[in-house]
Design a protein around this motif. Structure first.
Motif, PDB file in Angstrom:
ATOM      1  N   ARG A 229      10.349  -5.036   7.709  1.00  0.00           N
ATOM      2  CA  ARG A 229       9.403  -4.764   6.611  1.00  0.00           C
ATOM      3  C   ARG A 229      10.026  -5.052   5.244  1.00  0.00           C
ATOM      4  O   ARG A 229       9.311  -5.253   4.272  1.00  0.00           O
ATOM      5  CB  ARG A 229       8.880  -3.329   6.682  1.00  0.00           C
ATOM      6  N   LEU A 230      11.347  -5.072   5.190  1.00  0.00           N
ATOM      7  CA  LEU A 230      12.026  -5.461   3.951  1.00  0.00           C
ATOM      8  C   LEU A 230      12.211  -6.971   3.860  1.00  0.00           C
ATOM      9  O   LEU A 230      12.320  -7.531   2.774  1.00  0.00           O
ATOM     10  CB  LEU A 230      13.383  -4.770   3.855  1.00  0.00           C
ATOM     11  N   ARG A 231      12.229  -7.616   5.000  1.00  0.00           N
ATOM     12  CA  ARG A 231      12.498  -9.051   5.048  1.00  0.00           C
ATOM     13  C   ARG A 231      11.228  -9.888   4.890  1.00  0.00           C
ATOM     14  O   ARG A 231      11.282 -11.020   4.407  1.00  0.00           O
ATOM     15  CB  ARG A 231      13.180  -9.373   6.387  1.00  0.00           C
ATOM     16  N   CYS A 232      10.086  -9.335   5.305  1.00  0.00           N
ATOM     17  CA  CYS A 232       8.841 -10.106   5.328  1.00  0.00           C
ATOM     18  C   CYS A 232       7.731  -9.384   4.568  1.00  0.00           C
ATOM     19  O   CYS A 232       7.783  -8.175   4.357  1.00  0.00           O
ATOM     20  CB  CYS A 232       8.383 -10.327   6.775  1.00  0.00           C
ATOM     21  N   ASP A 233       6.720 -10.145   4.184  1.00  0.00           N
ATOM     22  CA  ASP A 233       5.575  -9.554   3.487  1.00  0.00           C
ATOM     23  C   ASP A 233       4.770  -8.648   4.408  1.00  0.00           C
ATOM     24  O   ASP A 233       4.242  -7.621   3.978  1.00  0.00           O
ATOM     25  CB  ASP A 233       4.669 -10.660   2.935  1.00  0.00           C
ATOM     26  N   TYR A 234       4.641  -9.045   5.665  1.00  0.00           N
ATOM     27  CA  TYR A 234       3.875  -8.262   6.636  1.00  0.00           C
ATOM     28  C   TYR A 234       4.664  -8.094   7.923  1.00  0.00           C
ATOM     29  O   TYR A 234       5.408  -8.995   8.332  1.00  0.00           O
ATOM     30  CB  TYR A 234       2.551  -8.960   6.982  1.00  0.00           C
ATOM     31  N   VAL A 235       4.462  -6.950   8.569  1.00  0.00           N
ATOM     32  CA  VAL A 235       4.976  -6.725   9.922  1.00  0.00           C
ATOM     33  C   VAL A 235       3.797  -6.293  10.777  1.00  0.00           C
ATOM     34  O   VAL A 235       3.073  -5.350  10.431  1.00  0.00           O
ATOM     35  CB  VAL A 235       6.074  -5.650   9.955  1.00  0.00           C
ATOM     36  N   PHE A 236       3.612  -6.968  11.910  1.00  0.00           N
ATOM     37  CA  PHE A 236       2.547  -6.625  12.846  1.00  0.00           C
ATOM     38  C   PHE A 236       3.183  -6.161  14.152  1.00  0.00           C
ATOM     39  O   PHE A 236       4.047  -6.854  14.696  1.00  0.00           O
ATOM     40  CB  PHE A 236       1.642  -7.829  13.106  1.00  0.00           C
ATOM     41  N   THR A 237       2.776  -5.002  14.643  1.00  0.00           N
ATOM     42  CA  THR A 237       3.273  -4.526  15.929  1.00  0.00           C
ATOM     43  C   THR A 237       2.143  -4.543  16.941  1.00  0.00           C
ATOM     44  O   THR A 237       0.977  -4.356  16.599  1.00  0.00           O
ATOM     45  CB  THR A 237       3.865  -3.106  15.839  1.00  0.00           C
ATOM     46  N   THR A 238       2.503  -4.784  18.191  1.00  0.00           N
ATOM     47  CA  THR A 238       1.545  -4.700  19.290  1.00  0.00           C
ATOM     48  C   THR A 238       2.138  -3.823  20.380  1.00  0.00           C
ATOM     49  O   THR A 238       3.306  -3.950  20.733  1.00  0.00           O
ATOM     50  CB  THR A 238       1.206  -6.089  19.877  1.00  0.00           C
ATOM     51  N   GLY A 239       1.314  -2.908  20.894  1.00  0.00           N
ATOM     52  CA  GLY A 239       1.731  -2.069  22.010  1.00  0.00           C
ATOM     53  C   GLY A 239       2.240  -0.703  21.592  1.00  0.00           C
ATOM     54  O   GLY A 239       2.600  -0.469  20.427  1.00  0.00           O
ATOM     55  N   GLY A 240       2.250   0.205  22.560  1.00  0.00           N
ATOM     56  CA  GLY A 240       2.854   1.516  22.345  1.00  0.00           C
ATOM     57  C   GLY A 240       2.000   2.516  21.597  1.00  0.00           C
ATOM     58  O   GLY A 240       2.527   3.453  21.006  1.00  0.00           O
TER      59      GLY A 240
ATOM     60  N   ASP B 145       4.443   6.101  24.747  1.00  0.00           N
ATOM     61  CA  ASP B 145       3.759   5.423  23.651  1.00  0.00           C
ATOM     62  C   ASP B 145       4.199   6.076  22.339  1.00  0.00           C
ATOM     63  O   ASP B 145       3.573   7.028  21.866  1.00  0.00           O
ATOM     64  CB  ASP B 145       2.241   5.499  23.822  1.00  0.00           C
ATOM     65  N   VAL B 146       5.279   5.564  21.770  1.00  0.00           N
ATOM     66  CA  VAL B 146       5.921   6.237  20.633  1.00  0.00           C
ATOM     67  C   VAL B 146       5.854   5.416  19.341  1.00  0.00           C
ATOM     68  O   VAL B 146       6.565   5.710  18.385  1.00  0.00           O
ATOM     69  CB  VAL B 146       7.400   6.563  20.961  1.00  0.00           C
ATOM     70  N   THR B 147       4.986   4.407  19.311  1.00  0.00           N
ATOM     71  CA  THR B 147       4.938   3.563  18.119  1.00  0.00           C
ATOM     72  C   THR B 147       4.548   4.349  16.881  1.00  0.00           C
ATOM     73  O   THR B 147       5.134   4.172  15.803  1.00  0.00           O
ATOM     74  CB  THR B 147       3.972   2.390  18.335  1.00  0.00           C
ATOM     75  N   ALA B 148       3.553   5.233  16.998  1.00  0.00           N
ATOM     76  CA  ALA B 148       3.128   6.016  15.827  1.00  0.00           C
ATOM     77  C   ALA B 148       4.283   6.859  15.300  1.00  0.00           C
ATOM     78  O   ALA B 148       4.498   6.957  14.083  1.00  0.00           O
ATOM     79  CB  ALA B 148       1.944   6.906  16.185  1.00  0.00           C
ATOM     80  N   ASP B 149       5.039   7.465  16.210  1.00  0.00           N
ATOM     81  CA  ASP B 149       6.184   8.274  15.799  1.00  0.00           C
ATOM     82  C   ASP B 149       7.248   7.411  15.120  1.00  0.00           C
ATOM     83  O   ASP B 149       7.865   7.822  14.134  1.00  0.00           O
ATOM     84  CB  ASP B 149       6.794   8.975  17.017  1.00  0.00           C
TER      85      ASP B 149
ATOM     86  N   GLU C  92      11.567   2.691  22.953  1.00  0.00           N
ATOM     87  CA  GLU C  92      12.612   3.608  22.511  1.00  0.00           C
ATOM     88  C   GLU C  92      12.499   3.787  21.011  1.00  0.00           C
ATOM     89  O   GLU C  92      12.627   2.817  20.247  1.00  0.00           O
ATOM     90  CB  GLU C  92      13.993   3.073  22.883  1.00  0.00           C
ATOM     91  N   LEU C  93      12.262   5.004  20.576  1.00  0.00           N
ATOM     92  CA  LEU C  93      11.966   5.264  19.180  1.00  0.00           C
ATOM     93  C   LEU C  93      13.025   4.699  18.235  1.00  0.00           C
ATOM     94  O   LEU C  93      12.669   4.027  17.252  1.00  0.00           O
ATOM     95  CB  LEU C  93      11.758   6.763  18.954  1.00  0.00           C
ATOM     96  N   PRO C  94      14.320   4.917  18.457  1.00  0.00           N
ATOM     97  CA  PRO C  94      15.310   4.393  17.504  1.00  0.00           C
ATOM     98  C   PRO C  94      15.279   2.869  17.381  1.00  0.00           C
ATOM     99  O   PRO C  94      15.463   2.326  16.289  1.00  0.00           O
ATOM    100  CB  PRO C  94      16.654   4.871  18.072  1.00  0.00           C
ATOM    101  N   ARG C  95      15.017   2.181  18.502  1.00  0.00           N
ATOM    102  CA  ARG C  95      14.987   0.713  18.466  1.00  0.00           C
ATOM    103  C   ARG C  95      13.772   0.211  17.688  1.00  0.00           C
ATOM    104  O   ARG C  95      13.839  -0.781  16.962  1.00  0.00           O
ATOM    105  CB  ARG C  95      14.960   0.166  19.903  1.00  0.00           C
ATOM    106  N   ILE C  96      12.645   0.894  17.846  1.00  0.00           N
ATOM    107  CA  ILE C  96      11.439   0.492  17.121  1.00  0.00           C
ATOM    108  C   ILE C  96      11.620   0.754  15.628  1.00  0.00           C
ATOM    109  O   ILE C  96      11.274  -0.089  14.789  1.00  0.00           O
ATOM    110  CB  ILE C  96      10.208   1.237  17.664  1.00  0.00           C
ATOM    111  N   VAL C  97      12.167   1.916  15.282  1.00  0.00           N
ATOM    112  CA  VAL C  97      12.402   2.248  13.876  1.00  0.00           C
ATOM    113  C   VAL C  97      13.324   1.213  13.239  1.00  0.00           C
ATOM    114  O   VAL C  97      13.071   0.737  12.116  1.00  0.00           O
ATOM    115  CB  VAL C  97      13.010   3.661  13.740  1.00  0.00           C
ATOM    116  N   GLU C  98      14.384   0.858  13.939  1.00  0.00           N
ATOM    117  CA  GLU C  98      15.335  -0.126  13.405  1.00  0.00           C
ATOM    118  C   GLU C  98      14.642  -1.456  13.118  1.00  0.00           C
ATOM    119  O   GLU C  98      14.814  -2.045  12.048  1.00  0.00           O
ATOM    120  CB  GLU C  98      16.471  -0.342  14.398  1.00  0.00           C
TER     121      GLU C  98
END
Length: 252
Positions: free
Chosen positions: A66-77, A84-88, A54-60
């Protein structure tokens, strides 16, 4: 591996994306791999979130982490289907337009015969404008990263190969050292003195992990610290505490 001399601790978060993970149809194998790998190279994994397609949940999740940690890694989508809305989502988080990356399209045109490059497959060439690519030596089609967010495939073999290639580009901090001590007694017996030892060694993290070995209940005590001397000092106090309990066992 690049070092981070000005920053002793480098932190990361992982976002696992997919309805199939939340429903149980697919069992996640990526979290453990990433946790082990990052610990080994000196990156602290601070948080993991599993979110639906769900795009809003991923954006949130991206914007918080990304503000809390030095790196964020996503898997899937990042596949060819409508969900498959991760890019969006990443593009929305960075307020960037989504574009078809000419580099990815060129890879696809080499891979697929004329007429096989369907609209669904072309979806996998969509990235936020300005994103750099993450090499995919397994299936060819890359992931991408923008800012401190790195977007990888959900298929474990593909994700692992992507991260292997990505890891040398990451800043790392001082590695966490650890030592494991067998208590040979239930957790309830060692809990109070362990708490006192933890209070006396604020530069360490002491955990206790109960288990049943088939005959008795016992506990593994794990001491973690970035400083080897602090680690050994705390371990010595734990050993001394256990020796004291053993003496009481003999005299009682």
């Amino acid at each position: 591996m690049s070092a981070s001399p000005a920053q002793e601790i480098v932190t990361a978060a992982v976002i696992v994306i997919g309805d199939e993970i939340l429903s149980g149809r697919t069992k996640d194998k990526n979290i453990g791999f990433l946790a082990d790998y990052m610990t080994a190279i000196g990156i602290d994994l601070r948080e993991v979130r599993i979110v639906p397609d769900e795009l809003p949940r991923i954006v949130e999740a991206i914007n918080v982490l990304r503000l809390r940690c030095d790196y964020v890694f996503t898997t899937g989508g990042i596949g060819p289907t409508h969900d498959d809305v991760t890019a969006d989502a990443v593009a929305a988080a960075f307020e960037a337009p989504v574009v078809e990356d000419e580099r990815i399209l060129a890879m696809m045109k080499e891979r697929y015969a004329e007429g096989e490059l369907t609209p669904g497959r072309r979806r996998m060439a969509r990235v936020p404008k300005g994103a750099d690519l993450i090499d995919n030596p397994v299936s060819g089609l890359p992931g991408f990263h923008i800012g401190n967010v790195f977007v990888m495939a959900g298929v474990p073999s593909v994700m692992q190969a992507m991260f292997d290639g990505l890891a040398p580009r990451l800043a790392t901090g001082r590695k966490m050292l650890s030592k494991t001590i067998e208590a040979h007694r239930p957790e309830g017996i060692v809990a109070t003195p362990l708490g006192e030892i933890q209070d006396a060694h604020p530069g360490t993290a002491i955990g206790s992990y109960p288990y049943f070995d088939g005959e008795i209940f016992s506990t593994r005590i794990v001491i973690r610290a970035r400083d080897a001397d602090l680690l050994e000092e705390a371990a010595a106090d734990v050993e001394k505490m256990l020796e004291g309990l053993a003496k009481n066992d003999k005299t009682s």
